[in-house]
Design an enzyme around this catalytic site. Structure first.
Site, PDB file in Angstrom:
ATOM      1  N   SER A  42       0.793  -1.225   0.000  1.00 36.66           N
ATOM      2  CA  SER A  42       0.000   0.000   0.000  1.00 36.66           C
ATOM      3  C   SER A  42       0.830   1.281   0.000  1.00 36.66           C
ATOM      4  CB  SER A  42      -0.945   0.016   1.209  1.00 36.66           C
ATOM      5  OG  SER A  42      -0.218  -0.121   2.417  1.00 36.66           O
ATOM      6  N   ASP A 331      -3.726   7.730   8.185  1.00 29.78           N
ATOM      7  CA  ASP A 331      -4.572   6.770   8.894  1.00 29.78           C
ATOM      8  C   ASP A 331      -3.697   5.867   9.753  1.00 29.78           C
ATOM      9  OD1 ASP A 331      -3.496   4.827   7.225  1.00 29.78           O
ATOM     10  OD2 ASP A 331      -5.322   4.509   6.069  1.00 29.78           O
ATOM     11  N   HIS A 334      -0.739   4.283   7.604  1.00 27.28           N
ATOM     12  CA  HIS A 334      -0.180   4.936   6.412  1.00 27.28           C
ATOM     13  C   HIS A 334       0.178   6.410   6.630  1.00 27.28           C
ATOM     14  CE1 HIS A 334      -2.862   1.696   4.655  1.00 27.28           C
ATOM     15  NE2 HIS A 334      -1.660   1.357   4.235  1.00 27.28           N
TER      16      HIS A 334
END
Length: 366
Positions: A42, A331, A334
């Site tokens: 990610s 978040d 991340h």
């Protein structure tokens, strides 16, 4: 109409005569053009998981994701752009969408195979993400397509001049930590992860990949996500996760050095995301942030419960900060766009304590 068309052809002719180019099929590119191919998780996934059958926990296609730059969620696990987006800008490439995007065919600029939640091991979130070995299969499939469209010689040239960016491994260790299911010791598990990773690099090499940049692991034990699992932890970070992260980051350069001795012409750099992010977690104000330990979007301790967007398994409740640019983390797991921008700027220019031995600019221009 005829006059406009005539002037257009004159411009094309001028470009072909006076600007050094290489023509790949019907697309003419400047001679120094180098593509970008992206593998991993990610940190570099620009929306692959939008196109697979997965759970909402592995998607970022809901608000407030993407709101800072794109103004809508794109599948990037941040409030805006990621490392590959900034790299494309620096390297004069078009913004590279996911390989699985049905409308993307400009593969002369590269492709992004990364998948949020993916690891080096097929067992890491199996069936819910595009594992590294599957990303490799997609790359091989693309290599065959390039040969068909460009011819073997031009396809080989494109793949050998390209830069390969890889960020992977975090999910293998986070999955191990959260599921507590591994039968391996930490050292054995690191060897397993590194072993599979180097096998994939060898396969990319066989297909022409020569210039690589590898991100080491960020300080996983200090992520709001990890700290929220053990909020009673006395240390600022979860030591169990920190130790295995350090084991991985110590093993990575050794494995790559061995690979370079085996693979003629392999050229690589290691980007030290661990130190870079750790400095911003510990001293946010030094780098233009106000908060380094709590995420902007989430709930619970450190806003570390992964609820951002309100569509995840933990439920609809979440909090969102007022000014995202004040936060190191967007978040629970991340970083924010501002972190990625700072990091890409440093690995592009070659800040010695962040990337060694080559800057991204050198790899693209070599």
């Amino acid at each position: 109409m005829m006059s406009l068309r005539f002037h257009f052809y004159l411009l094309v002719l001028y470009a072909c005569i006076f600007i050094p180019t290489q023509c790949l099929g019907k697309i003419c590119l400047q001679k120094e053009h180098a593509a970008l191919f992206v593998f991993g998780d990610s940190l570099v996934d620009v929306g692959t998981n939008n196109y697979i059958n997965t759970l909402s926990d592995h998607e970022a296609n809901i608000p407030p994701y993407g709101e800072t730059f794109f103004k809508y969620p794109t599948g990037r696990a941040s409030n805006g752009r990621l490392i590959p987006d900034f790299l494309a800008e620096y390297a004069n490439l078009e913004l590279i969408p996911p390989y699985l995007h049905p409308g993307y065919h400009r593969y002369v600029d590269g492709a992004n195979f990364a998948s949020g939640g993916a690891g080096t091991l097929d067992e890491t979130r199996q069936g819910l993400v595009v594992a590294l070995n599957t990303q490799l299969k997609y790359f091989k499939k693309l290599g065959t397509l390039l040969k068909q469209r460009l011819g073997e010689k031009e396809a080989k040239k494109l793949l050998s001049k390209a830069v390969y960016l890889t960020s992977v491994g975090s999910n293998d260790y986070l999955f191990r930590f959260t599921s507590n299911s591994s039968v391996y010791s930490p050292k054995e598990y690191v060897n397993l992860v590194i072993g599979n990773f180097t096998t994939v690099i060898k396969e990319i090499y066989k297909k022409g990949g020569r210039k690589h940049v590898f991100l080491n692991l960020p300080p996983l034990g200090c992520l709001p996500l990890v700290k929220a699992i053990k909020p009673e932890n006395a240390n600022p970070c979860v030591e169990e996760v920190t130790l295995i992260t350090k084991l991985h980051n110590k093993a990575l350069p050794k494995a790559l050095k061995k690979l370079k001795n085996e693979l003629k012409g392999l050229k690589y750099s290691i980007a030290d995301f661990y130190t870079f992010l750790g400095e911003r977690i510990d001293n946010p104000s030094k780098y233009g942030f106000k908060e380094g330990k709590i995420s902007c979007c989430g709930t619970g301790p450190y806003n570390g419960i992964y609820s951002c967007g309100g569509k995840r398994a933990v439920g609809p409740k979440y909090e969102l900060c007022r000014n995202i640019s004040d936060y190191v983390f967007f978040d629970a797991p991340h970083p924010s766009e501002k972190v990625y921008q700072q990091f890409t700027e440093q690995i592009w220019s070659g800040t010695p304590n962040v990337i060694r031995p080559h800057s991204l600019k050198e790899l693209f221009n070599h």
